[in-house]
Design a protein around this motif. Sequence first.
Motif, mmCIF file in Angstrom:
data_model
loop_
_atom_site.group_PDB
_atom_site.id
_atom_site.type_symbol
_atom_site.label_atom_id
_atom_site.label_comp_id
_atom_site.label_asym_id
_atom_site.label_seq_id
_atom_site.Cartn_x
_atom_site.Cartn_y
_atom_site.Cartn_z
ATOM 1 N N ARG A 1 0.835 -1.202 0.000
ATOM 2 C CA ARG A 1 0.000 0.000 0.000
ATOM 3 C C ARG A 1 0.870 1.252 0.000
ATOM 4 O O ARG A 1 1.916 1.287 0.647
ATOM 5 N N VAL A 2 0.398 2.282 -0.697
ATOM 6 C CA VAL A 2 1.004 3.602 -0.638
ATOM 7 C C VAL A 2 0.303 4.392 0.461
ATOM 8 O O VAL A 2 -0.934 4.438 0.502
ATOM 9 N N LEU A 3 1.066 4.997 1.367
ATOM 10 C CA LEU A 3 0.492 5.767 2.464
ATOM 11 C C LEU A 3 0.805 7.246 2.293
ATOM 12 O O LEU A 3 1.968 7.626 2.114
ATOM 13 N N LEU A 4 -0.245 8.060 2.330
ATOM 14 C CA LEU A 4 -0.095 9.515 2.383
ATOM 15 C C LEU A 4 -0.460 9.946 3.793
ATOM 16 O O LEU A 4 -1.607 9.775 4.218
ATOM 17 N N GLU A 5 0.513 10.481 4.523
ATOM 18 C CA GLU A 5 0.270 10.904 5.902
ATOM 19 C C GLU A 5 0.104 12.418 5.950
ATOM 20 O O GLU A 5 0.839 13.154 5.281
ATOM 21 N N PHE A 6 -0.857 12.864 6.763
ATOM 22 C CA PHE A 6 -1.190 14.281 6.844
ATOM 23 C C PHE A 6 -0.926 14.820 8.244
ATOM 24 O O PHE A 6 -0.860 14.058 9.218
ATOM 25 N N ASP A 7 -0.766 16.153 8.324
ATOM 26 C CA ASP A 7 -0.687 16.756 9.642
ATOM 27 C C ASP A 7 -1.964 16.404 10.392
ATOM 28 O O ASP A 7 -3.002 16.149 9.801
ATOM 29 N N GLU A 8 -1.866 16.355 11.690
ATOM 30 C CA GLU A 8 -2.939 15.857 12.571
ATOM 31 C C GLU A 8 -3.116 14.349 12.453
ATOM 32 O O GLU A 8 -4.072 13.790 12.989
ATOM 33 N N ALA A 9 -2.213 13.678 11.679
ATOM 34 C CA ALA A 9 -1.989 12.232 11.747
ATOM 35 C C ALA A 9 -2.956 11.356 10.973
ATOM 36 O O ALA A 9 -2.846 10.137 11.030
ATOM 37 N N ASP A 10 -3.915 11.899 10.234
ATOM 38 C CA ASP A 10 -4.731 11.050 9.368
ATOM 39 C C ASP A 10 -3.868 10.456 8.262
ATOM 40 O O ASP A 10 -2.883 11.060 7.815
ATOM 41 N N ILE A 11 -4.242 9.256 7.809
ATOM 42 C CA ILE A 11 -3.470 8.533 6.793
ATOM 43 C C ILE A 11 -4.421 8.062 5.700
ATOM 44 O O ILE A 11 -5.458 7.454 5.983
ATOM 45 N N VAL A 12 -4.072 8.340 4.449
ATOM 46 C CA VAL A 12 -4.787 7.763 3.314
ATOM 47 C C VAL A 12 -3.934 6.613 2.778
ATOM 48 O O VAL A 12 -2.758 6.806 2.438
ATOM 49 N N ALA A 13 -4.523 5.412 2.731
ATOM 50 C CA ALA A 13 -3.835 4.229 2.220
ATOM 51 C C ALA A 13 -4.428 3.857 0.872
ATOM 52 O O ALA A 13 -5.635 3.629 0.762
ATOM 53 N N ILE A 14 -3.581 3.783 -0.147
ATOM 54 C CA ILE A 14 -4.009 3.403 -1.488
ATOM 55 C C ILE A 14 -3.418 2.033 -1.783
ATOM 56 O O ILE A 14 -2.196 1.857 -1.767
ATOM 57 N N GLU A 15 -4.269 1.051 -2.043
ATOM 58 C CA GLU A 15 -3.817 -0.298 -2.367
ATOM 59 C C GLU A 15 -4.038 -0.532 -3.859
ATOM 60 O O GLU A 15 -5.179 -0.680 -4.311
ATOM 61 N N PRO A 16 -2.984 -0.574 -4.665
ATOM 62 C CA PRO A 16 -3.159 -0.698 -6.120
ATOM 63 C C PRO A 16 -3.738 -2.031 -6.559
ATOM 64 O O PRO A 16 -4.396 -2.117 -7.598
ATOM 65 N N ARG A 17 -3.450 -3.093 -5.788
ATOM 66 C CA ARG A 17 -3.864 -4.448 -6.156
ATOM 67 C C ARG A 17 -3.383 -4.791 -7.562
ATOM 68 O O ARG A 17 -2.233 -4.543 -7.890
ATOM 69 N N MET A 18 -4.247 -5.343 -8.424
ATOM 70 C CA MET A 18 -3.770 -5.925 -9.673
ATOM 71 C C MET A 18 -3.284 -4.901 -10.696
ATOM 72 O O MET A 18 -2.261 -5.096 -11.357
ATOM 73 N N THR A 19 -4.013 -3.811 -10.873
ATOM 74 C CA THR A 19 -3.695 -2.916 -11.992
ATOM 75 C C THR A 19 -3.647 -1.445 -11.606
ATOM 76 O O THR A 19 -3.688 -0.576 -12.483
ATOM 77 N N GLY A 20 -3.564 -1.118 -10.320
ATOM 78 C CA GLY A 20 -3.570 0.278 -9.915
ATOM 79 C C GLY A 20 -2.204 0.939 -10.028
ATOM 80 O O GLY A 20 -1.168 0.291 -9.856
ATOM 81 N N LEU A 21 -2.212 2.244 -10.315
ATOM 82 C CA LEU A 21 -0.988 3.023 -10.422
ATOM 83 C C LEU A 21 -1.180 4.375 -9.744
ATOM 84 O O LEU A 21 -2.252 4.970 -9.822
ATOM 85 N N MET A 22 -0.119 4.862 -9.100
ATOM 86 C CA MET A 22 -0.071 6.238 -8.609
ATOM 87 C C MET A 22 0.796 7.023 -9.573
ATOM 88 O O MET A 22 1.947 6.654 -9.828
ATOM 89 N N LEU A 23 0.251 8.120 -10.116
ATOM 90 C CA LEU A 23 0.912 8.820 -11.214
ATOM 91 C C LEU A 23 1.014 10.323 -10.959
ATOM 92 O O LEU A 23 0.110 10.911 -10.372
ATOM 93 N N VAL A 24 2.104 10.899 -11.444
ATOM 94 C CA VAL A 24 2.247 12.352 -11.458
ATOM 95 C C VAL A 24 2.424 12.839 -12.893
ATOM 96 O O VAL A 24 2.773 13.988 -13.134
ATOM 97 N N SER A 25 2.179 11.933 -13.850
ATOM 98 C CA SER A 25 2.313 12.261 -15.260
ATOM 99 C C SER A 25 1.077 11.760 -15.992
ATOM 100 O O SER A 25 0.150 11.218 -15.380
ATOM 101 N N ASP A 26 1.066 11.920 -17.297
ATOM 102 C CA ASP A 26 -0.084 11.494 -18.081
ATOM 103 C C ASP A 26 -0.370 10.013 -17.851
ATOM 104 O O ASP A 26 0.555 9.190 -17.843
ATOM 105 N N PRO A 27 -1.645 9.614 -17.701
ATOM 106 C CA PRO A 27 -1.990 8.217 -17.435
ATOM 107 C C PRO A 27 -1.919 7.374 -18.701
ATOM 108 O O PRO A 27 -1.946 7.912 -19.824
ATOM 109 N N PRO A 28 -1.830 6.043 -18.557
ATOM 110 C CA PRO A 28 -1.870 5.182 -19.745
ATOM 111 C C PRO A 28 -3.151 5.359 -20.555
ATOM 112 O O PRO A 28 -3.137 5.245 -21.777
#
Length: 281
Positions: free
Chosen positions: A63-90
């Motif tokens: 899982r990719v974890l994005l942690e925020f001030d005040e301690a909340d965490i967003v967890a992204i689980e890509p599983r089979m075909t997920g991607l985290m991107l900062v550029s143009d998507p496929p």
Amino acid sequence: MPELPEVETMVRGIRPYVLGRTLAGVRACPCDRRPISIEPSLSTIDRRIRGRTITDVRRRAKRVLLEFDEADIVAIEPRMTGLMLVSDPPSPEHLRVVWEFADSDNLPSLWFWDRRGLGTVRLYSPEEYRDALAPPALGPDALEITVEEFAEACARTARAIKPALLDQKLVAGVGNLYASEMLHVARIHPERSANRLNRRQIERLHQAMQDVLAEAIRYEGSTLGDGTYRNALNQDGSYQNAHRVYAKEGERCRTCQRGKVRRIVQTQRSTFFCPICQRGR
């Protein structure tokens, strides 16, 4: 397909672009494909993290974890075909979630893309995170587990070692592809019972786990024939060129140059091994 090396590559790829940034908001992308799982609702997630700063970007198992001030965490689980991107998507039609930043000088958005819709996005409070993703809910991370912890985990199960490696409660982060690779490097038959490994085999497999995963991370993961996995900049990984046995059924073993790679099915997953390098159960 993303496993630990691919997810670690995603984390390293997006971290320079998002760490310390303040969110303007998070929203769903228009998509008529199978919906991903989001908990709680995206509107609730947006309300809790809008205007907050990303204080850390890290990985927990697969899982990719994005942690925020005040301690909340967003967890992204890509599983089979997920991607985290900062550029143009496929492909734009498979974009699922976008995090938009208050300042757009460097990068306006972070994207979650998922072709098959099997990925998940979860918002956790610190207490919820400990219950869901900390031990014993998940085992020690594959890159952090000690030899003693690994020996104890193997001793607890009589299952074949290959399926045991995929049990995230025993060791977190190992997936199907890299389990075959590390067992080959350690010269251990995939059907051997985990609790019958001797100390030398435990040490070899532990070292192979570290070496194979670290090597795959250096190569930025494996992009297989379907081309699904891409790094954060929408570029191929290259570790597939270094695979020793995975998806090489019938080919001559590149390690011993004598055996031919075999494929068997264990718990509905393909396992690849060399019957000469990895003799007997």
